[in-house]
Design a protein around this motif. Structure first.
Motif, PDB file in Angstrom:
ATOM      1  N   UNK A 229       0.856  -1.437   0.053  1.00 17.13           N
ATOM      2  CA  UNK A 229       0.265   0.365  -0.347  1.00 17.13           C
ATOM      3  C   UNK A 229       0.887   1.385  -0.141  1.00 17.13           C
ATOM      4  N   UNK A 230       0.267   2.608  -1.104  1.00 21.67           N
ATOM      5  CA  UNK A 230       1.280   4.033  -0.998  1.00 21.67           C
ATOM      6  C   UNK A 230       0.611   4.336   0.493  1.00 21.67           C
ATOM      7  N   UNK A 231       1.402   4.616   1.379  1.00 16.91           N
ATOM      8  CA  UNK A 231       0.729   5.729   2.548  1.00 16.91           C
ATOM      9  C   UNK A 231       0.904   6.205   2.600  1.00 16.91           C
ATOM     10  N   UNK A 232      -0.915   6.538   3.355  1.00 14.96           N
ATOM     11  CA  UNK A 232      -1.241   8.301   3.213  1.00 14.96           C
ATOM     12  C   UNK A 232      -0.669   8.547   4.551  1.00 14.96           C
ATOM     13  N   UNK A 233       0.161   8.722   5.037  1.00 17.57           N
ATOM     14  CA  UNK A 233       1.092   9.579   6.427  1.00 17.57           C
ATOM     15  C   UNK A 233       1.964   8.751   6.560  1.00 17.57           C
ATOM     16  N   UNK A 234       2.560   9.565   7.002  1.00 18.89           N
ATOM     17  CA  UNK A 234       4.145   9.000   7.437  1.00 18.89           C
ATOM     18  C   UNK A 234       3.640   8.239   9.498  1.00 18.89           C
ATOM     19  N   UNK A 235       3.172   8.330   9.297  1.00 18.57           N
ATOM     20  CA  UNK A 235       2.721   7.444  10.747  1.00 18.57           C
ATOM     21  C   UNK A 235       2.392   6.736  10.637  1.00 18.57           C
ATOM     22  N   UNK A 236       2.435   5.806   9.695  1.00 20.06           N
ATOM     23  CA  UNK A 236       1.961   4.435   9.595  1.00 20.06           C
ATOM     24  C   UNK A 236       3.925   3.906   9.257  1.00 20.06           C
ATOM     25  N   UNK A 237       4.626   4.131   8.710  1.00 18.93           N
ATOM     26  CA  UNK A 237       5.453   3.482   8.732  1.00 18.93           C
ATOM     27  C   UNK A 237       6.375   3.283   9.805  1.00 18.93           C
ATOM     28  N   UNK A 238       6.263   4.767  10.264  1.00 21.62           N
ATOM     29  CA  UNK A 238       7.377   5.611  11.810  1.00 21.62           C
ATOM     30  C   UNK A 238       7.222   5.035  12.585  1.00 21.62           C
ATOM     31  N   UNK A 239       5.587   4.792  12.957  1.00 22.98           N
ATOM     32  CA  UNK A 239       5.228   3.910  14.149  1.00 22.98           C
ATOM     33  C   UNK A 239       4.872   2.273  13.882  1.00 22.98           C
ATOM     34  N   UNK A 285       3.645  15.885   3.624  1.00 31.54           N
ATOM     35  CA  UNK A 285       3.914  16.216   4.864  1.00 31.54           C
ATOM     36  C   UNK A 285       5.161  16.208   5.654  1.00 31.54           C
ATOM     37  N   UNK A 286       5.376  16.634   7.029  1.00 28.69           N
ATOM     38  CA  UNK A 286       6.100  16.619   8.403  1.00 28.69           C
ATOM     39  C   UNK A 286       5.025  16.062   9.491  1.00 28.69           C
ATOM     40  N   UNK A 287       5.491  14.394   9.406  1.00 31.60           N
ATOM     41  CA  UNK A 287       4.457  13.357  10.367  1.00 31.60           C
ATOM     42  C   UNK A 287       6.060  13.953  12.045  1.00 31.60           C
ATOM     43  N   UNK A 288       5.220  14.259  12.967  1.00 33.20           N
ATOM     44  CA  UNK A 288       5.679  14.143  14.203  1.00 33.20           C
ATOM     45  C   UNK A 288       4.671  12.622  14.745  1.00 33.20           C
ATOM     46  N   UNK A 289       5.411  11.690  15.413  1.00 33.75           N
ATOM     47  CA  UNK A 289       5.213  10.453  16.307  1.00 33.75           C
ATOM     48  C   UNK A 289       5.633  10.102  17.927  1.00 33.75           C
ATOM     49  N   UNK A 290       4.904  10.005  18.595  1.00 37.85           N
ATOM     50  CA  UNK A 290       5.496   9.680  19.911  1.00 37.85           C
ATOM     51  C   UNK A 290       4.711   8.469  20.274  1.00 37.85           C
TER      52      UNK A 290
END
Length: 423
Positions: A229-239, A285-290
């Motif tokens: 799947x193409x990512x809808x947001x960097x949240x997916x691979x980073x998390x 987009x730039x995403x922040x993940x915690x």
């Protein structure tokens, strides 16, 4: 997904909180409880048979040595019976566990107590407002006309190359876009986030891990031959970096940021609200993940909100923060705050960021845990936010900073663009 422990601790509370999201969960929740009771009974039966098997196996040798062959043969027969029964039990256990998981994957996260009731965006609560409201003449141009006037974004060329929703940035437009990305990344670095450069495609397990599957597969671009799947947001691979990971107590909190292109089918979107940069199939987009301990996650959420607010303040854009009602929240979120900027020429608010706490919902899917000082493992809390999504930020800058001489570049971006005005 929700945990069995959460559900069984207070099923009526879970049902009540799910109703805030418009989800009628009574039958589903009690089906899960019944299935878990069956799973426990099967597991107990299996454990008892395992104990009996060990005992029977241990006596066979002694019976043979003592010459009690008939009893030994009977014990062997019993061992074979138990093994066959255990095989059947294992199949029943696997089927029951799969049935529980399949149901839980369809149940949204429960909203926290701060989430207001409501059915749509009209019921969201404005929490805070800031930033200077621009004063533009009545004949101020919307960004799609400005993009054409200054030859900085070509929407028709994007249609020619790919299709609607895939704009081409040109010259100073491309440079302004790149300046925003670098500004957002530098700001995240200053706030203690570690930059990640993730893949733009993910596997099915990653989609399930963060909750895009099975809820949003219709909105994702799918590569059929490779089952990716193409990512809808960097949240997916980073998390998903932390899927099937047990972190040490000392590793938390984890703060990551990532720039990526994002791909969304936006099926069903149409009308005036999709013009120009308002709604795209591909955007940056730039995403922040915690990743946080549960007791710290709401303080982290406030930090993330303050970070996004600071970006908008430094860009000099008018903004407000919405606390989303239950009916307007995502499937996976426990609470979400949306940031919107005011688009002066369009005279409307544009969403540029969602900042969410998922509590243990994603972590349970991911099996993302940490080991505390007491050596026990617990589920982490996961959070993420846009910091920021570029298309509507770009639209607001073009519209709000337009002058008769050209489009003034916000001061904070000039060291990145190398120019002060688009003319």
């Amino acid at each position: 997904m929700l945990t069995i422990q959460q559900i069984k601790a207070d099923p009526e509370l879970i049902i009540k909180r799910l109703a805030v999201k418009g989800f009628d969960g009574r039958k589903t929740i009690y089906d899960v409880i019944d299935l878990d009771d069956r799973r426990r009974a099967l597991q107990l039966n299996n454990d008892n048979q395992a104990a009996e098997l060990n005992k029977a196996a241990a006596t066979i040798g002694a019976l043979m040595k003592s010459g009690r062959r008939d009893e030994a043969e009977a014990a062997k027969t019993r061992v074979a019976e138990i093994k066959e029964s255990q095989k059947e039990l294992a199949e029943q256990l696997a089927e029951t566990e799969k049935a529980i998981r399949d149901i839980l994957l369809t149940v949204p996260n429960i909203p926290c107590e701060m989430v207001p009731e409501g059915k749509s965006a009209a019921d969201n609560v404005v929490e805070k407002t800031g930033g200077p409201m621009p004063e533009l003449p009545e004949d101020a141009l919307p960004h799609w006309d400005l993009a054409k006037k200054y030859n900085i974004i070509d929407f028709d060329l994007g249609v020619k190359i790919t299709g609607a929703g895939f704009p081409v940035y040109i010259g100073k437009g491309a440079r302004l876009q790149r300046a925003l990305i670098q500004f957002f990344l530098d700001s995240a670095g200053e706030a203690g986030y570690t930059e990640i450069q993730p893949p733009y495609v993910v596997n099915e397990a990653s989609g399930y891990g963060t909750g895009q599957l099975p809820d949003k597969e219709g909105q994702m671009y799918y590569v059929n031959e490779d089952n990716l799947y193409l990512i809808p947001t960097a949240e997916v691979p980073v998390t998903n970096i932390y899927r099937d990971v047990i972190l040490n107590d000392s590793q938390l909190p984890i703060k990551n940021c990532a720039y990526s292109a994002c791909f969304r089918r936006e099926a069903g979107s149409y009308g005036k609200d999709v013009r120009g940069l308002n709604r795209l199939h591909q955007f940056d987009k730039v995403e922040i993940v915690r990743i946080e301990k549960p007791e710290n996650s709401y303080a982290a959420l406030e930090e993330m909100k303050n970070h996004v607010q600071s970006l908008l303040d430094r860009l000099g854009l008018p903004w407000h923060i919405l606390r989303l009602c239950g009916g307007d929240m995502s499937f996976t979120s426990a609470i979400t705050f949306d940031f919107e900027v005011f688009s002066a020429a369009q005279k409307r608010w544009l969403e540029v960021s969602s900042v969410s706490n998922f509590e243990t919902y994603q972590a349970n899917r991911l099996k993302c845990r940490y080991r505390g000082e007491d050596k026990k493992t617990r589920l982490c809390h996961t959070l993420n936010g846009s910091a920021l999504a570029l298309p509507r930020i770009m639209a607001a800058i073009l519209e709000n900073y337009q002058t008769p001489q050209g489009i003034v570049v916000p001061e904070v971006l000039r060291k990145y663009t190398g120019f002060d005005i688009i003319d």
